[in-house]
Design an enzyme around this catalytic site. Structure first.
Site, PDB file in Angstrom:
ATOM      1  N   HIS A  86      -3.483  -3.089  -1.267  1.00 38.24           N
ATOM      2  CA  HIS A  86      -2.789  -3.789  -0.177  1.00 38.24           C
ATOM      3  C   HIS A  86      -3.064  -5.285  -0.189  1.00 38.24           C
ATOM      4  O   HIS A  86      -2.316  -6.057   0.406  1.00 38.24           O
ATOM      5  CB  HIS A  86      -3.062  -3.139   1.187  1.00 38.24           C
ATOM      6  CG  HIS A  86      -4.394  -3.423   1.809  1.00 38.24           C
ATOM      7  ND1 HIS A  86      -5.490  -2.594   1.657  1.00 38.24           N
ATOM      8  CD2 HIS A  86      -4.819  -4.442   2.584  1.00 38.24           C
ATOM      9  CE1 HIS A  86      -6.508  -3.089   2.329  1.00 38.24           C
ATOM     10  NE2 HIS A  86      -6.142  -4.212   2.892  1.00 38.24           N
ATOM     11  N   ASP A 222      -6.831   2.725  -3.107  1.00 36.68           N
ATOM     12  CA  ASP A 222      -6.370   1.401  -2.678  1.00 36.68           C
ATOM     13  C   ASP A 222      -6.975   0.294  -3.545  1.00 36.68           C
ATOM     14  O   ASP A 222      -7.871  -0.430  -3.121  1.00 36.68           O
ATOM     15  CB  ASP A 222      -6.736   1.204  -1.200  1.00 36.68           C
ATOM     16  CG  ASP A 222      -5.991   0.029  -0.575  1.00 36.68           C
ATOM     17  OD1 ASP A 222      -5.438  -0.800  -1.328  1.00 36.68           O
ATOM     18  OD2 ASP A 222      -5.973  -0.057   0.667  1.00 36.68           O
ATOM     19  N   SER A 652     -11.402  -6.404   3.083  1.00 36.25           N
ATOM     20  CA  SER A 652     -10.652  -5.588   2.136  1.00 36.25           C
ATOM     21  C   SER A 652     -10.858  -6.122   0.736  1.00 36.25           C
ATOM     22  O   SER A 652     -10.773  -7.327   0.513  1.00 36.25           O
ATOM     23  CB  SER A 652      -9.167  -5.611   2.473  1.00 36.25           C
ATOM     24  OG  SER A 652      -8.910  -4.645   3.434  1.00 36.25           O
TER      25      SER A 652
HETATM   26  N1  ARG Z   1      -6.153  -0.966   7.619  1.00 31.24           N
HETATM   27  C1  ARG Z   1      -6.439  -1.627   6.379  1.00 31.24           C
HETATM   28  C2  ARG Z   1      -6.578  -3.138   6.629  1.00 31.24           C
HETATM   29  O1  ARG Z   1      -6.761  -3.542   7.727  1.00 31.24           O
HETATM   30  C3  ARG Z   1      -5.430  -1.299   5.342  1.00 31.24           C
HETATM   31  C4  ARG Z   1      -4.072  -1.851   5.536  1.00 31.24           C
HETATM   32  C5  ARG Z   1      -3.086  -1.568   4.441  1.00 31.24           C
HETATM   33  N2  ARG Z   1      -2.508  -0.253   4.527  1.00 31.24           N
HETATM   34  C6  ARG Z   1      -1.444   0.069   5.288  1.00 31.24           C
HETATM   35  N3  ARG Z   1      -1.016   1.303   5.286  1.00 31.24           N
HETATM   36  N4  ARG Z   1      -0.822  -0.801   6.039  1.00 31.24           N
HETATM   37  O2  ARG Z   1      -6.090  -4.029   6.020  1.00 31.24           O
HETATM   38  N1  GLU Z   2      -7.990  -3.331   5.638  1.00 25.23           N
HETATM   39  C1  GLU Z   2      -8.766  -4.417   6.115  1.00 25.23           C
HETATM   40  C2  GLU Z   2      -8.520  -5.719   5.340  1.00 25.23           C
HETATM   41  O1  GLU Z   2      -7.440  -5.956   4.887  1.00 25.23           O
HETATM   42  C3  GLU Z   2     -10.182  -4.032   6.115  1.00 25.23           C
HETATM   43  C4  GLU Z   2     -10.371  -3.050   7.158  1.00 25.23           C
HETATM   44  C5  GLU Z   2     -11.044  -3.648   8.348  1.00 25.23           C
HETATM   45  O2  GLU Z   2     -10.426  -4.335   9.163  1.00 25.23           O
HETATM   46  O3  GLU Z   2     -12.245  -3.394   8.426  1.00 25.23           O
HETATM   47  O4  GLU Z   2      -9.363  -6.567   5.248  1.00 25.23           O
END
Ligand code: ARG
Ligand code: GLU
Length: 731
Positions: A86, A222, A652
């Site tokens: 991502h 990921d 991330s």
């Molecule tokens: N929650 C994770 C972050 O904050 C992953 C986001 C990417 N994945 C998604 N399905 N949107 O970035």
């Molecule tokens: N998916 C998050 C990012 O893009 C990390 C997850 C979080 O917020 O801890 O940095």
């Protein structure tokens, strides 16, 4: 009385203990003073100096800020960088077309020549971190206004930056910590030729999509791979075909031995923003006012996008990244509300404040300086509440309507012309052109029009009534009908066509500026902005300044008054270390989560043809044959695991490391019940989610057949090495 005091202290002890646990995002250069002994007691086998050392290569030299929004890990001596799928998604998407669809099919460069450049993408190394608080705060006096204070600090820092010792190609920046009570200088090295090397198909890299996002158990691979290119003398350089792979000072060794519960881990990365030291009233407002408002707005936006994306493959590619971005915070805020409520975060903050106040009151010196602090803070937040909500409405809504983003770009030319004449305009023009190309490259008029129609309605209905007069007027003229209004605005098609905009830019600066001023969308944008400034920003600036000053004093006061507590500064996109242990958790009554997932779990979730849970045929075949190569063990192919590391957005792509600093995983998310950790960390339920490095290797090697990349890496066996044989039962 004595008994009450003892009881009270007992309670305080427990309270401080549970809130402290191993929360924290620590500054790498302070680990040796603040954290090393605790890290060792949790199992760390290396020293703080192995993590951060400016004299020789240390682990910090294998960590990069990826594009300023994520983190990456250097995993080969040829500059190979591992980050999340991502995080690399924008690059993957930019190179995708309907027939070369890397989002859907993945991408693997077979040779160096196939690696794809990404203009605008960069990675930044941290060379050195210096404490410059004394220089930054020199000459400040308590009687200064906030803007006088900031002015002097900026001046001090500008002076300081001029004289920073650094090598050619290095840059530096400074940043405030602990609400501006301390300042640090970062000497950096930024490489701007970063090429895409590999990415799995989304069915692996984003398996489970939005349904699984922020949720454990997780089964997502990921990750994506990039390579840093440098000039022939290994220095930062703009993209050039004959740049060469960068030779890093340090790259991570990769552990093939996996993790077990209780294993020490640490995560090294660039966490974006946390708010650990807010007043309870501010937390209450996030919980009851701000989060719900933002969730409501995004819910409407997502519904619109989803409708269009389902019916149009082209729109699906164009809006995939935008959709994921909007959805991501939308879902996180819901988890945050749930977690803050369940943890009773406001109540816990209030108890902490009561203790703070008690100690302040008991000491004449403290009382004089900090006696009324909490009371004033609470009043400040109360009076800010309506403005905060209005800001949420304005910023959330305007940023979702790309017509306004375009208008804002064009209007910046008008401003540049007004301020700097022809010269200013010429300077700004290339930036605007490239921004517009980016926006329009992923723009659909029919989608944006619908967004305008529905979100503008929410804007007009907003609780405080801070609504643009011009919008009201135009709406009235359109018979109160948003569709009629959007027909006029979006009817000016030259606004949305790069060729027509380019021929506009070909005219003289004066003529172009005149033409820009005549666009109705620009006029409307200017009025929306003006309304926001005059009704929300200006009237609340004084309150905001007061809050900033009080939060800064409160931070300083906590450092002085709560002496037994170790403090770490809020995240601010600077390099941090967080550490903890691999551990499952108890999510809610009777629900206990295991610490890792495996490929069987992917197959359990598999739904043929489904948008989120389809599984590529080849992966199914590898699973059926249990063909895991050296990456699985005893018929099990691990996929993800969790630990107690305190992470946030920006982490991330952060390397997750074992007791010896070997790479064991890649951080990519947090578990649902603990997403409130940006505001209130609770070790019993806050977990970060990592993809197991062995799954990454398995996908690269067995799934993609890109074994040549594996051969660049250094795989190690820290646990199963010849000497060290640890029995499972011993853990
Ligand atoms: N929650 C994770 C972050 O904050 C992953 C986001 C990417 N994945 C998604 N399905 N949107 O970035
Ligand atoms: N998916 C998050 C990012 O893009 C990390 C997850 C979080 O917020 O801890 O940095």
């Amino acid at each position: 009385m004595r008994n009450r005091t003892i009881l009270c202290f007992l309670f305080i002890g427990i309270f401080l203990h549970t809130t402290r646990a191993d929360e924290g995002m620590w500054l790498p250069q302070l680990l040796s003073v603040l954290n090393e002994s605790r890290m060792k007691s949790l199992g760390m086998k290396i020293s703080a100096k192995d993590i951060y050392n400016t004299n020789t290569g240390s682990l910090k030299d294998a960590v990069v800020s990826f594009g300023g929004f994520c983190t990456g890990a250097v995993i080969s001596s040829n500059g190979l960088v591992l980050t999340n799928h991502h995080c690399g998604f924008d690059a993957i998407q930019n190179h995708s077309t309907l027939d070369k669809n890397y989002i859907r099919d993945g991408f693997w460069a077979q040779t160096r020549a196939d690696e794809i450049p990404n203009p605008g993408l960069f990675v930044t190394f941290i060379v050195r971190i210096d404490d410059v608080s004394r220089e930054a705060l020199r000459g400040l006096s308590p009687s200064m206004t906030e803007s006088e204070r900031q002015g002097l600090i900026d001046k001090n820092l500008a002076e300081l930056t001029k004289n920073v010792k650094k090598e050619s190609g290095q840059e530096s920046f400074t940043r405030g910590f602990f609400e501006g009570n301390q300042y640090y200088l970062f000497v950096t090295e930024t490489y701007r030729d970063v090429r895409l090397v590999g990415a799995p198909p989304s069915q692996i890299g984003n398996f489970g999509k939005d349904t699984d996002n922020w949720v454990w158990p997780r089964h997502t691979g990921d990750f994506s791979l990039f390579r840093i290119y440098a000039s022939r003398d290994n220095k930062p350089a703009e993209y050039a075909p004959d740049n060469v792979p960068y030779t890093p000072k340090k790259s991570f060794d990769i552990s093939m031995d996996g993790v077990e519960p209780g294993d020490f881990t640490f995560v090294f990365g660039f966490p974006g923003r946390t708010m650990q030291y807010l007043h309870s009233e501010a937390v209450r407002q996030i919980l009851e006012v701000s989060d719900p408002a933002k969730i409501g707005i995004r819910e409407r936006a997502l519904k619109i996008l989803d409708g269009f994306m389902r019916e149009d493959e082209q729109v699906k590619i164009q809006y995939a990244a935008k959709y994921a971005g909007i959805q991501n915070s939308y879902k996180k805020w819901q988890g945050e509300v749930l977690g803050l409520n369940r943890a009773g975060a406001v109540g816990k903050k209030q108890k902490y404040e009561a203790l703070f106040q008690q100690r302040v009151d008991a000491d004449a010196g403290f009382r004089q300086r900090y006696g009324s602090l909490l009371n004033e803070l609470s009043k400040g937040y109360e009076s800010y509440e309506p403005y905060g909500l209005a800001s949420d409405y304005y910023l959330e809504i305007i940023s979702k309507i790309e017509m306004f983003t375009i208008a804002s770009q064009l209007n910046s030319l008008v401003t540049a012309f007004e301020k700097g004449g022809e010269n200013g305009y010429r300077q700004r023009l290339p930036v605007v052109k490239s921004n517009l190309e980016n926006i329009l490259g992923e723009f659909s008029g029919k989608v944006d029009r619908r967004m305008f129609e529905e979100l503008m309605d929410m804007y007009v209905q907003q609780p405080g009534g801070y609504v643009s007069p011009l919008l009201k007027e135009r709406l009235k003229a359109a018979g109160g009908n948003y569709i009629n209004l959007s027909l006029t605005l979006y009817g000016q098609t030259s606004l949305f066509d790069m060729d027509q905009l380019n021929s506009l830019f070909a005219r003289s600066a004066g003529e172009t500026v005149e033409a820009i001023r005549r666009f109705e969308a620009v006029q409307l944008f200017v009025d929306l902005q003006k309304t926001y400034q005059s009704l929300v920003q200006s009237p609340s600036a004084e309150i905001q300044n007061r809050i900033n000053r009080l939060q800064r004093d409160y931070m300083q006061a906590q450092l002085e008054v709560m002496k037994e507590k170790k403090f770490y500064p809020d995240a601010n996109r600077t390099l941090r270390v967080t550490f903890g242990q691999v551990q499952g958790y108890s999510a809610r009554n009777a629900v206990q989560y295991h610490y890792y997932t495996d490929l069987d779990g992917v197959m359990e979730k598999y739904k043929p043809g489904d948008y989120e849970f389809d599984v590529p045929e080849k992966l199914r075949a590898l699973h059926a044959a249990k063909d895991f190569g050296p990456y699985g063990s005893e018929g099990v192919m691990p996929v993800c695991f969790i630990a107690t590391n305190h992470t946030t957005g920006g982490n991330s792509g952060s390397p997750a490391l074992d007791a010896r600093g070997n790479l064991i995983g890649l951080n990519f998310d947090r578990a649902w019940e603990g997403t409130m950790s940006d505001i209130h960390y609770d070790a019993s339920i806050c977990r970060n989610i990592m993809v197991d490095i062995r799954y990454v290797l398995f996908i690269i090697d067995k799934y993609a057949g890109a074994g040549h990349l594996i051969r660049e890496m250094k795989l190690v066996h820290p646990k199963k090495g010849p000497k060290k044989k640890k029995s499972k039962a011993g853990l």
